[in-house]
Design a protein around this motif. Structure first.
Motif, PDB file in Angstrom:
ATOM      1  N   LEU A 177      -1.569  -8.161  26.923  1.00  0.00           N
ATOM      2  CA  LEU A 177      -0.557  -9.032  27.478  1.00  0.00           C
ATOM      3  C   LEU A 177      -1.178 -10.002  28.483  1.00  0.00           C
ATOM      4  O   LEU A 177      -0.823 -11.171  28.508  1.00  0.00           O
ATOM      5  CB  LEU A 177       0.553  -8.208  28.123  1.00  0.00           C
ATOM      6  N   LEU A 178      -2.105  -9.495  29.281  1.00  0.00           N
ATOM      7  CA  LEU A 178      -2.775 -10.394  30.234  1.00  0.00           C
ATOM      8  C   LEU A 178      -3.470 -11.531  29.503  1.00  0.00           C
ATOM      9  O   LEU A 178      -3.353 -12.691  29.903  1.00  0.00           O
ATOM     10  CB  LEU A 178      -3.794  -9.626  31.080  1.00  0.00           C
ATOM     11  N   ASP A 179      -4.195 -11.178  28.460  1.00  0.00           N
ATOM     12  CA  ASP A 179      -4.927 -12.212  27.716  1.00  0.00           C
ATOM     13  C   ASP A 179      -3.979 -13.203  27.039  1.00  0.00           C
ATOM     14  O   ASP A 179      -4.238 -14.401  27.030  1.00  0.00           O
ATOM     15  CB  ASP A 179      -5.847 -11.581  26.678  1.00  0.00           C
ATOM     16  N   ARG A 180      -2.884 -12.707  26.507  1.00  0.00           N
ATOM     17  CA  ARG A 180      -1.938 -13.603  25.820  1.00  0.00           C
ATOM     18  C   ARG A 180      -1.281 -14.567  26.788  1.00  0.00           C
ATOM     19  O   ARG A 180      -1.036 -15.724  26.451  1.00  0.00           O
ATOM     20  CB  ARG A 180      -0.883 -12.787  25.084  1.00  0.00           C
ATOM     21  N   THR A 181      -0.984 -14.110  28.003  1.00  0.00           N
ATOM     22  CA  THR A 181      -0.354 -14.997  28.979  1.00  0.00           C
ATOM     23  C   THR A 181      -1.371 -15.916  29.653  1.00  0.00           C
ATOM     24  O   THR A 181      -0.987 -16.822  30.391  1.00  0.00           O
ATOM     25  CB  THR A 181       0.416 -14.201  30.054  1.00  0.00           C
ATOM     26  N   ALA A 182      -2.646 -15.699  29.374  1.00  0.00           N
ATOM     27  CA  ALA A 182      -3.693 -16.554  29.939  1.00  0.00           C
ATOM     28  C   ALA A 182      -4.052 -17.713  29.015  1.00  0.00           C
ATOM     29  O   ALA A 182      -4.937 -18.503  29.315  1.00  0.00           O
ATOM     30  CB  ALA A 182      -4.942 -15.721  30.235  1.00  0.00           C
ATOM     31  N   VAL A 183      -3.340 -17.816  27.888  1.00  0.00           N
ATOM     32  CA  VAL A 183      -3.610 -18.871  26.916  1.00  0.00           C
ATOM     33  C   VAL A 183      -2.510 -19.928  27.002  1.00  0.00           C
ATOM     34  O   VAL A 183      -1.321 -19.606  26.984  1.00  0.00           O
ATOM     35  CB  VAL A 183      -3.669 -18.288  25.488  1.00  0.00           C
ATOM     36  N   GLU A 184      -2.938 -21.171  27.087  1.00  0.00           N
ATOM     37  CA  GLU A 184      -1.976 -22.278  27.084  1.00  0.00           C
ATOM     38  C   GLU A 184      -1.404 -22.444  25.685  1.00  0.00           C
ATOM     39  O   GLU A 184      -2.103 -22.294  24.683  1.00  0.00           O
ATOM     40  CB  GLU A 184      -2.668 -23.568  27.499  1.00  0.00           C
ATOM     41  N   VAL A 185      -0.126 -22.761  25.611  1.00  0.00           N
ATOM     42  CA  VAL A 185       0.523 -23.087  24.346  1.00  0.00           C
ATOM     43  C   VAL A 185       0.818 -24.584  24.425  1.00  0.00           C
ATOM     44  O   VAL A 185       1.769 -24.994  25.094  1.00  0.00           O
ATOM     45  CB  VAL A 185       1.822 -22.270  24.132  1.00  0.00           C
ATOM     46  N   PRO A 186      -0.031 -25.398  23.788  1.00  0.00           N
ATOM     47  CA  PRO A 186       0.133 -26.847  23.905  1.00  0.00           C
ATOM     48  C   PRO A 186       1.542 -27.307  23.553  1.00  0.00           C
ATOM     49  O   PRO A 186       2.119 -26.880  22.555  1.00  0.00           O
ATOM     50  CB  PRO A 186      -0.896 -27.400  22.908  1.00  0.00           C
ATOM     51  N   GLY A 187       2.083 -28.136  24.417  1.00  0.00           N
ATOM     52  CA  GLY A 187       3.411 -28.665  24.210  1.00  0.00           C
ATOM     53  C   GLY A 187       4.533 -27.726  24.618  1.00  0.00           C
ATOM     54  O   GLY A 187       5.695 -28.106  24.615  1.00  0.00           O
ATOM     55  N   LYS A 188       4.184 -26.490  24.964  1.00  0.00           N
ATOM     56  CA  LYS A 188       5.203 -25.497  25.331  1.00  0.00           C
ATOM     57  C   LYS A 188       5.064 -25.056  26.786  1.00  0.00           C
ATOM     58  O   LYS A 188       6.001 -25.128  27.549  1.00  0.00           O
ATOM     59  CB  LYS A 188       5.107 -24.256  24.440  1.00  0.00           C
ATOM     60  N   ARG A 189       3.873 -24.538  27.108  1.00  0.00           N
ATOM     61  CA  ARG A 189       3.667 -24.030  28.460  1.00  0.00           C
ATOM     62  C   ARG A 189       2.175 -23.962  28.766  1.00  0.00           C
ATOM     63  O   ARG A 189       1.344 -23.886  27.866  1.00  0.00           O
ATOM     64  CB  ARG A 189       4.280 -22.649  28.627  1.00  0.00           C
TER      65      ARG A 189
END
Length: 76
Positions: free
Chosen positions: A1-13
Protein backbone atom coordinates in the motif's frame (compact mmCIF):
# COMPACT_ATOMS: atom_id res chain seq x y z
CA UNK A 1 0.00 0.00 0.00
CA UNK A 2 2.85 2.37 0.77
CA UNK A 3 4.39 1.76 -2.63
CA UNK A 4 1.07 2.14 -4.45
CA UNK A 5 0.33 5.48 -2.79
CA UNK A 6 3.84 6.66 -3.65
CA UNK A 7 3.10 6.50 -7.38
CA UNK A 8 1.65 9.47 -9.23
CA UNK A 9 -1.41 8.79 -11.37
CA UNK A 10 -1.03 11.27 -14.23
CA UNK A 11 -4.09 13.42 -14.67
CA UNK A 12 -5.65 12.06 -11.47
CA UNK A 13 -3.44 12.67 -8.45
CA UNK A 14 0.11 13.21 -7.36
CA UNK A 15 2.00 10.69 -5.27
CA UNK A 16 1.13 10.81 -1.58
CA UNK A 17 4.66 10.21 -0.25
CA UNK A 18 7.91 11.88 -1.15
CA UNK A 19 10.82 9.48 -1.62
CA UNK A 20 12.43 10.39 1.74
CA UNK A 21 9.17 9.81 3.61
CA UNK A 22 8.58 6.51 1.85
CA UNK A 23 12.03 5.18 2.74
CA UNK A 24 11.56 6.04 6.42
CA UNK A 25 8.04 4.60 6.46
CA UNK A 26 9.38 1.33 5.05
CA UNK A 27 12.07 1.19 7.73
CA UNK A 28 9.48 1.70 10.47
CA UNK A 29 7.26 -0.95 8.87
CA UNK A 30 10.17 -3.41 8.89
CA UNK A 31 10.83 -2.74 12.56
CA UNK A 32 7.12 -3.17 13.39
CA UNK A 33 7.04 -6.47 11.52
CA UNK A 34 10.11 -7.70 13.38
CA UNK A 35 8.64 -6.65 16.73
CA UNK A 36 5.27 -8.29 16.05
CA UNK A 37 6.79 -11.62 15.00
CA UNK A 38 9.39 -11.92 17.79
CA UNK A 39 7.70 -12.30 21.14
CA UNK A 40 10.68 -13.04 23.37
CA UNK A 41 13.46 -10.94 21.93
CA UNK A 42 15.93 -8.73 23.73
CA UNK A 43 15.92 -5.25 22.30
CA UNK A 44 19.09 -3.56 21.22
CA UNK A 45 18.83 -0.20 23.00
CA UNK A 46 20.74 1.63 20.26
CA UNK A 47 18.52 0.17 17.52
CA UNK A 48 15.37 1.05 19.47
CA UNK A 49 16.58 4.62 20.01
CA UNK A 50 17.45 4.90 16.32
CA UNK A 51 13.97 3.76 15.30
CA UNK A 52 12.34 6.16 17.77
CA UNK A 53 14.43 9.07 16.47
CA UNK A 54 13.51 8.18 12.89
CA UNK A 55 9.82 8.08 13.80
CA UNK A 56 10.04 11.51 15.46
CA UNK A 57 11.83 12.98 12.42
CA UNK A 58 9.22 11.45 10.14
CA UNK A 59 6.17 13.04 11.80
CA UNK A 60 6.55 16.50 10.19
CA UNK A 61 7.39 14.93 6.81
CA UNK A 62 4.26 12.78 6.85
CA UNK A 63 2.15 15.73 7.97
CA UNK A 64 3.53 17.85 5.12
CA UNK A 65 3.06 15.07 2.54
CA UNK A 66 -0.55 14.51 3.58
CA UNK A 67 -1.32 18.25 3.67
CA UNK A 68 0.18 18.71 0.19
CA UNK A 69 -1.75 15.73 -1.13
CA UNK A 70 -5.05 16.95 0.30
CA UNK A 71 -4.36 20.46 -0.98
CA UNK A 72 -3.79 19.10 -4.47
CA UNK A 73 -7.03 17.11 -4.33
CA UNK A 74 -9.03 20.12 -3.24
CA UNK A 75 -7.39 22.32 -5.88
CA UNK A 76 -5.52 24.59 -3.48
Amino acid sequence: LLDRTAVEVPGKRRALWRRASLEDLHELRKFRHFFRTRYAVRFDRDKLCSVAERALRLIPLVEADVADFIGQLSGR
